[in-house]
Write a protein that holds these residues in place. Structure first.
Motif, PDB file in Angstrom:
ATOM      1  N   GLN A  29      -6.268  90.298  68.650  1.00  0.00           N
ATOM      2  CA  GLN A  29      -5.322  90.940  67.730  1.00  0.00           C
ATOM      3  C   GLN A  29      -6.046  91.612  66.559  1.00  0.00           C
ATOM      4  OE1 GLN A  29      -2.583  87.783  66.731  1.00  0.00           O
ATOM      5  NE2 GLN A  29      -1.129  88.379  68.340  1.00  0.00           N
ATOM      6  N   ILE A  30      -7.053  90.959  66.041  1.00  0.00           N
ATOM      7  CA  ILE A  30      -7.818  91.553  64.936  1.00  0.00           C
ATOM      8  C   ILE A  30      -8.528  92.821  65.400  1.00  0.00           C
ATOM      9  CG2 ILE A  30      -9.754  91.209  63.347  1.00  0.00           C
ATOM     10  CD1 ILE A  30      -9.017  88.212  63.349  1.00  0.00           C
ATOM     11  N   LEU A  31      -9.130  92.760  66.587  1.00  0.00           N
ATOM     12  CA  LEU A  31      -9.801  93.943  67.113  1.00  0.00           C
ATOM     13  C   LEU A  31      -8.822  95.093  67.340  1.00  0.00           C
ATOM     14  CD1 LEU A  31     -12.191  92.325  69.747  1.00  0.00           C
ATOM     15  CD2 LEU A  31     -12.904  93.624  67.733  1.00  0.00           C
ATOM     16  N   LYS A  32      -7.661  94.766  67.880  1.00  0.00           N
ATOM     17  CA  LYS A  32      -6.689  95.802  68.220  1.00  0.00           C
ATOM     18  C   LYS A  32      -6.009  96.379  66.985  1.00  0.00           C
ATOM     19  CE  LYS A  32      -2.668  96.725  71.134  1.00  0.00           C
ATOM     20  NZ  LYS A  32      -1.699  96.148  72.101  1.00  0.00           N
ATOM     21  N   SER A  33      -5.543  95.504  66.107  1.00  0.00           N
ATOM     22  CA  SER A  33      -4.788  95.971  64.940  1.00  0.00           C
ATOM     23  C   SER A  33      -5.666  96.667  63.907  1.00  0.00           C
ATOM     24  CB  SER A  33      -4.038  94.804  64.286  1.00  0.00           C
ATOM     25  OG  SER A  33      -4.952  93.820  63.838  1.00  0.00           O
ATOM     26  N   ASN A  34      -6.961  96.366  63.933  1.00  0.00           N
ATOM     27  CA  ASN A  34      -7.873  96.970  62.960  1.00  0.00           C
ATOM     28  C   ASN A  34      -8.845  97.963  63.600  1.00  0.00           C
ATOM     29  OD1 ASN A  34      -7.488  95.349  60.253  1.00  0.00           O
ATOM     30  ND2 ASN A  34      -7.486  93.827  61.897  1.00  0.00           N
ATOM     31  N   ARG A  35      -8.489  98.487  64.779  1.00  0.00           N
ATOM     32  CA  ARG A  35      -9.437  99.338  65.500  1.00  0.00           C
ATOM     33  C   ARG A  35      -9.817 100.580  64.700  1.00  0.00           C
ATOM     34  NH1 ARG A  35      -7.248 103.162  69.368  1.00  0.00           N
ATOM     35  NH2 ARG A  35      -8.910 102.443  70.750  1.00  0.00           N
ATOM     36  N   PHE A  36      -8.904 101.066  63.859  1.00  0.00           N
ATOM     37  CA  PHE A  36      -9.234 102.236  63.050  1.00  0.00           C
ATOM     38  C   PHE A  36      -9.857 101.844  61.711  1.00  0.00           C
ATOM     39  CE2 PHE A  36      -5.787 103.765  65.852  1.00  0.00           C
ATOM     40  CZ  PHE A  36      -6.499 104.741  66.515  1.00  0.00           C
ATOM     41  N   TYR A  37      -9.656 100.597  61.302  1.00  0.00           N
ATOM     42  CA  TYR A  37     -10.336 100.114  60.099  1.00  0.00           C
ATOM     43  C   TYR A  37     -11.759  99.671  60.431  1.00  0.00           C
ATOM     44  CZ  TYR A  37      -6.006 100.240  57.427  1.00  0.00           C
ATOM     45  OH  TYR A  37      -4.878 100.652  56.782  1.00  0.00           O
ATOM     46  N   LEU A  38     -11.937  99.203  61.668  1.00  0.00           N
ATOM     47  CA  LEU A  38     -13.289  98.871  62.122  1.00  0.00           C
ATOM     48  C   LEU A  38     -13.971 100.157  62.569  1.00  0.00           C
ATOM     49  CD1 LEU A  38     -12.472  95.646  64.158  1.00  0.00           C
ATOM     50  CD2 LEU A  38     -13.728  95.769  62.001  1.00  0.00           C
TER      51      LEU A  38
ATOM     52  N   GLU B 169     -16.429  87.504  47.297  1.00  0.00           N
ATOM     53  CA  GLU B 169     -17.686  87.659  46.571  1.00  0.00           C
ATOM     54  C   GLU B 169     -18.102  89.124  46.513  1.00  0.00           C
ATOM     55  OE1 GLU B 169     -22.325  86.131  46.855  1.00  0.00           O
ATOM     56  OE2 GLU B 169     -20.757  85.205  48.071  1.00  0.00           O
ATOM     57  N   TYR B 170     -17.926  89.817  47.646  1.00  0.00           N
ATOM     58  CA  TYR B 170     -18.314  91.220  47.689  1.00  0.00           C
ATOM     59  C   TYR B 170     -17.480  92.048  46.715  1.00  0.00           C
ATOM     60  CZ  TYR B 170     -18.974  95.912  49.533  1.00  0.00           C
ATOM     61  OH  TYR B 170     -19.226  97.244  49.660  1.00  0.00           O
ATOM     62  N   VAL B 171     -16.176  91.821  46.725  1.00  0.00           N
ATOM     63  CA  VAL B 171     -15.306  92.576  45.836  1.00  0.00           C
ATOM     64  C   VAL B 171     -15.626  92.284  44.381  1.00  0.00           C
ATOM     65  CG1 VAL B 171     -12.922  92.886  45.108  1.00  0.00           C
ATOM     66  CG2 VAL B 171     -13.463  92.781  47.543  1.00  0.00           C
ATOM     67  N   SER B 172     -15.826  91.013  44.044  1.00  0.00           N
ATOM     68  CA  SER B 172     -16.115  90.652  42.661  1.00  0.00           C
ATOM     69  C   SER B 172     -17.424  91.256  42.188  1.00  0.00           C
ATOM     70  CB  SER B 172     -16.162  89.128  42.512  1.00  0.00           C
ATOM     71  OG  SER B 172     -17.243  88.587  43.256  1.00  0.00           O
ATOM     72  N   GLU B 173     -18.383  91.414  43.107  1.00  0.00           N
ATOM     73  CA  GLU B 173     -19.664  92.012  42.739  1.00  0.00           C
ATOM     74  C   GLU B 173     -19.536  93.498  42.482  1.00  0.00           C
ATOM     75  OE1 GLU B 173     -22.258  91.172  45.929  1.00  0.00           O
ATOM     76  OE2 GLU B 173     -22.635  89.100  45.344  1.00  0.00           O
ATOM     77  N   ASN B 174     -18.581  94.169  43.158  1.00  0.00           N
ATOM     78  CA  ASN B 174     -18.496  95.611  43.090  1.00  0.00           C
ATOM     79  C   ASN B 174     -17.379  96.122  42.199  1.00  0.00           C
ATOM     80  OD1 ASN B 174     -20.453  96.925  45.245  1.00  0.00           O
ATOM     81  ND2 ASN B 174     -19.699  94.982  46.069  1.00  0.00           N
TER      82      ASN B 174
ATOM     83  N   SER C 250     -12.651  99.869  41.780  1.00  0.00           N
ATOM     84  CA  SER C 250     -12.644  98.753  42.724  1.00  0.00           C
ATOM     85  C   SER C 250     -12.938  99.241  44.130  1.00  0.00           C
ATOM     86  CB  SER C 250     -11.283  98.054  42.693  1.00  0.00           C
ATOM     87  OG  SER C 250     -10.270  98.951  43.075  1.00  0.00           O
ATOM     88  N   VAL C 251     -13.204  98.303  45.022  1.00  0.00           N
ATOM     89  CA  VAL C 251     -13.522  98.637  46.407  1.00  0.00           C
ATOM     90  C   VAL C 251     -12.311  99.302  47.064  1.00  0.00           C
ATOM     91  CG1 VAL C 251     -14.200  97.697  48.638  1.00  0.00           C
ATOM     92  CG2 VAL C 251     -15.078  96.683  46.528  1.00  0.00           C
ATOM     93  N   PRO C 252     -12.484 100.438  47.734  1.00  0.00           N
ATOM     94  CA  PRO C 252     -11.360 101.123  48.385  1.00  0.00           C
ATOM     95  C   PRO C 252     -10.688 100.213  49.400  1.00  0.00           C
ATOM     96  CG  PRO C 252     -13.305 102.536  48.319  1.00  0.00           C
ATOM     97  CD  PRO C 252     -13.746 101.175  47.878  1.00  0.00           C
ATOM     98  N   GLU C 253      -9.380 100.383  49.534  1.00  0.00           N
ATOM     99  CA  GLU C 253      -8.598  99.540  50.424  1.00  0.00           C
ATOM    100  C   GLU C 253      -9.102  99.572  51.871  1.00  0.00           C
ATOM    101  OE1 GLU C 253      -5.728  96.874  51.754  1.00  0.00           O
ATOM    102  OE2 GLU C 253      -6.494  97.338  49.755  1.00  0.00           O
ATOM    103  N   PRO C 254      -9.371 100.750  52.454  1.00  0.00           N
ATOM    104  CA  PRO C 254      -9.872 100.746  53.840  1.00  0.00           C
ATOM    105  C   PRO C 254     -11.159  99.941  54.007  1.00  0.00           C
ATOM    106  CG  PRO C 254      -9.188 102.951  53.194  1.00  0.00           C
ATOM    107  CD  PRO C 254      -9.164 102.112  51.950  1.00  0.00           C
ATOM    108  N   GLN C 255     -12.012 100.022  53.007  1.00  0.00           N
ATOM    109  CA  GLN C 255     -13.270  99.273  53.098  1.00  0.00           C
ATOM    110  C   GLN C 255     -13.028  97.772  52.968  1.00  0.00           C
ATOM    111  OE1 GLN C 255     -16.339 100.804  50.575  1.00  0.00           O
ATOM    112  NE2 GLN C 255     -17.765  99.174  51.064  1.00  0.00           N
ATOM    113  N   ARG C 256     -12.087  97.411  52.104  1.00  0.00           N
ATOM    114  CA  ARG C 256     -11.740  95.986  51.950  1.00  0.00           C
ATOM    115  C   ARG C 256     -11.215  95.435  53.275  1.00  0.00           C
ATOM    116  NH1 ARG C 256     -10.315  94.207  46.547  1.00  0.00           N
ATOM    117  NH2 ARG C 256      -8.705  92.930  47.482  1.00  0.00           N
TER     118      ARG C 256
END
Length: 616
Positions: free
Chosen positions: A114-123, A148-153, A161-167
């Motif tokens: 499900q993660i692979l399928k639903s996020n195929r365009f985000y991945l 941690e990544y978001v807090s660092e950036n 802040s980190v763009p939504e697609p990247q998050r």
């Protein structure tokens, strides 16, 4: 369970008996792990069978905290099973744990898909290939990475802040990695890899199809216009495929299966190999098409694209299992290089075999000159690629090369690179042909004007292109001097009779009859030369001005002195002076101003006035 049974101690191995206190504590911990796992695994298993929620229930999209707990409980369950296998292999608890583990793995396999399928365009491979250096390290815990990544950036400004697609892409990738880690450790690597390969290969194949990458095309039988359009499309596709698609997929596979790099490599190979082969078989098949000089530049485009991307190709497909991808790409370079060499040979042969007998009206630029120089100008833009192709391909001509065209071998600026020598040689062949065509003109002065025009065109093309870098300043200077020599020969021979009609010493005391004869001869010679050359042209404005200045400096000063000495004083009162002294010194400049113009009309020579110059 597969991993658990693989780690069962050998019967011959002696295990020291544990103390009752240790067994009690371990059993208690094992029991807690099973109960904790049963609680959350059973909960989500029931949701899977609930007809009202089975299509929407997703552990990782529902609650990240609960997903973290689910994975943690599964790990605890695995530890409990390992304990039971070692100490209570026949216990009913082990059967119970096995059943829970199978249920958990089925759930995680579903979540993984499900993660692979639903996020195929985000991945998106572009996201991973562009931000690989800023992605969380594979060694961090999966669920703390994103925070941690978001807090660092993040900065105080919300726009930074980190763009939504990247998050989303980072979160999905971390979830996939966490699931893969648990399934692999539990012995369910095969199921995990199967889902990953099917899903991501579908994405890659679809992406390549959208880029226009096709296989099994009969390219040699295509019309060139159709094939050229496909080549242009491929040149765009290969850049996206190599720099983004394959690069991103390799990064994603490596990150998701960071716990087992060999599995990541295997996944990347299975996902990309077929598409990569289809991609690089295209230029290999193009190289099988009939070679003609007109196709040269598209072949060079293909060679350049593969050559420029070779470091990435060699790095990404470095595994033994993908060696045929590398070999296919390398074969592209070999076969395209062979085709380019054949086309260069054909081009050289075409120059040598040019047998056109027609002359260019007015001594202008010959079509052969335009074709060859435009062709070589474009070739010079591919000098880096050509240097690879002709590096070990010597010219079949005597050495050393002719010094007037190639420079002195002792001079540091003399032409030495294989590409420079070959291009200079092609120009030399063309200039030799032009020498032969110049001889076709009946008027020798027009022959020199033809040579001056064509060599000036050659020098201009060299100066305005990368040929200037390849051939060097010395080459250009020598040929510019030759242009001036040709132009001077034209002036000298084309206007020699005009100059010869004037006295050697225009201010000397000359009898009236001789003065009259000089004016008559000058008028006749000038009108004859002007009328004959009225249709002659010099397309280059700079060269045209130089010729006119040379004419003026050679003839006007002598004629002016003669005119002022005899035309104005001695013959002014004579009745026939108007027809005898036809041109003032200024008139000569007026006539020459329209001479040799490409589109100008020279008109006819006036013979009625000695004062007003040319009528307008």
């Amino acid at each position: 369970m597969r991993t658990v049974f693989k780690s069962t101690p050998s019967p011959t191995r002696m295990t020291p008996p544990a103390s009752p206190l240790h067994l009690t504590f371990s059993e208690s911990l094992m029991e807690e792990n099973i109960e904790a796992a049963e609680l959350i695994i059973t909960k989500w298993d029931s949701l899977s069978h609930d007809s009202s929620s089975c299509n929407t229930a997703s552990l990782f999209s529902n609650s990240r905290e609960e997903a973290k707990q689910y994975l943690s409980s599964t790990k605890g369950l695995q530890k409990a099973m390992q304990y039971l296998v070692s100490h209570q292999a026949s216990s009913e608890k082990l059967v119970r744990a096995q059943t829970l583990m199978a249920t958990a793995m089925k759930r995680l396999e579903k979540e993984f898909y499900q993660i692979l399928k639903s996020n195929r365009f985000y991945l998106d491979p572009e996201s991973f290939s562009s931000h690989s250096s800023s992605r969380p390290s594979a060694s961090r815990s999966s669920f703390s990475d994103l925070e941690e990544y978001v807090s660092e950036n993040e900065s105080g400004d919300e726009t930074d802040s980190v763009p939504e697609p990247q998050r989303v892409s980072i979160a999905a990738m971390e979830d996939l990695r966490a699931i893969a880690e648990v399934m692999i450790k539990a012995g369910y690597a095969k199921e995990c890899i199967r889902v990953y390969k099917i899903t991501r290969k579908s994405f890659v194949d679809e992406a390549l199809y959208s880029l226009g990458v096709e296989s099994n095309l009969n390219l040699p039988k295509m019309d060139w216009e159709v094939l050229e359009a496909k080549i242009k499309n491929w040149l765009h596709a290969v850049k996206t495929a190599v720099k983004t698609l394959f690069s991103g997929e390799r990064i994603l596979s490596g990150q998701v299966f960071s716990i087992a790099p060999a599995m990541g490599e295997s996944c990347f190979m299975e996902i990309s190999k077929e598409g990569a082969l289809a991609l690089f078989e295209f230029p290999e098949n193009v190289a099988k098409c009939k070679e003609t000089p007109e196709k040269m530049f598209r072949f060079l485009d293909l060679y350049e694209a593969v050559s420029n991307h070779w470091p990435e190709i060699d790095s990404m497909f470095c595994f033994e299992s993908t060696s045929n991808v590398r070999s296919t790409a390398m074969n592209c370079l070999i076969k395209l290089g062979d085709a380019v060499r054949k086309m260069l040979t054909s081009f050289e042969t075409a120059i040598q075999k040019d047998t056109s007998k027609s002359t260019v009206p007015g001594g202008g630029i010959h079509p052969l000159t335009r074709y060859v120089m435009n062709y070589l100008t474009f070739l010079a833009d591919y000098s880096e690629v050509l240097s690879e192709i002709v590096a070990d391909w010597p010219l079949p001509i005597p050495s050393p090369l002719p010094e007037p065209f190639f420079g002195s071998p002792d001079n540091e600026e003399s032409i030495s690179s294989p590409v420079s020598v070959r291009l200079a040689w092609l120009i030399l062949l063309m200039l030799c042909k032009l020498d032969g065509k110049a001889a076709m003109y009946k008027d020798v002065s027009l022959s020199y004007l033809f040579l001056a025009n064509n060599l000036q065109y050659v020098v201009g093309k060299v100066r305005q292109s990368n040929l200037n870098i390849l051939l060097g300043d010395e080459w250009v200077t020598k040929h510019e001097l030759k242009v001036k020599q040709y132009a001077w020969n034209y002036v000298r021979m084309g206007w020699s009779k005009v100059l010869a009609s004037l006295p050697e010493n225009p201010t000397a005391d000359i009898p009236v009859d001789e003065v009259k004869e000089h004016f008559r001869r000058f008028n006749s010679a000038f009108e004859e030369a002007y009328t004959k050359q009225a249709s002659w042209v010099v397309p280059d404005p700079g060269l045209r001005d130089e010729i006119k200045i040379s004419l003026a400096r050679r003839i006007v000063p002598i004629y002016k002195e003669f005119y002022e000495t005899y035309g104005g004083m001695h013959l002014r009162k004579e009745m026939w002076v108007e027809s005898l002294v036809r041109y003032t010194p200024d008139d000569l400049g007026n006539y020459w101003s329209d001479l040799l113009n490409v589109s100008g009309s020279s008109g006819s020579v006036m013979s009625s006035s000695s004062h007003g110059g040319r009528s307008r």
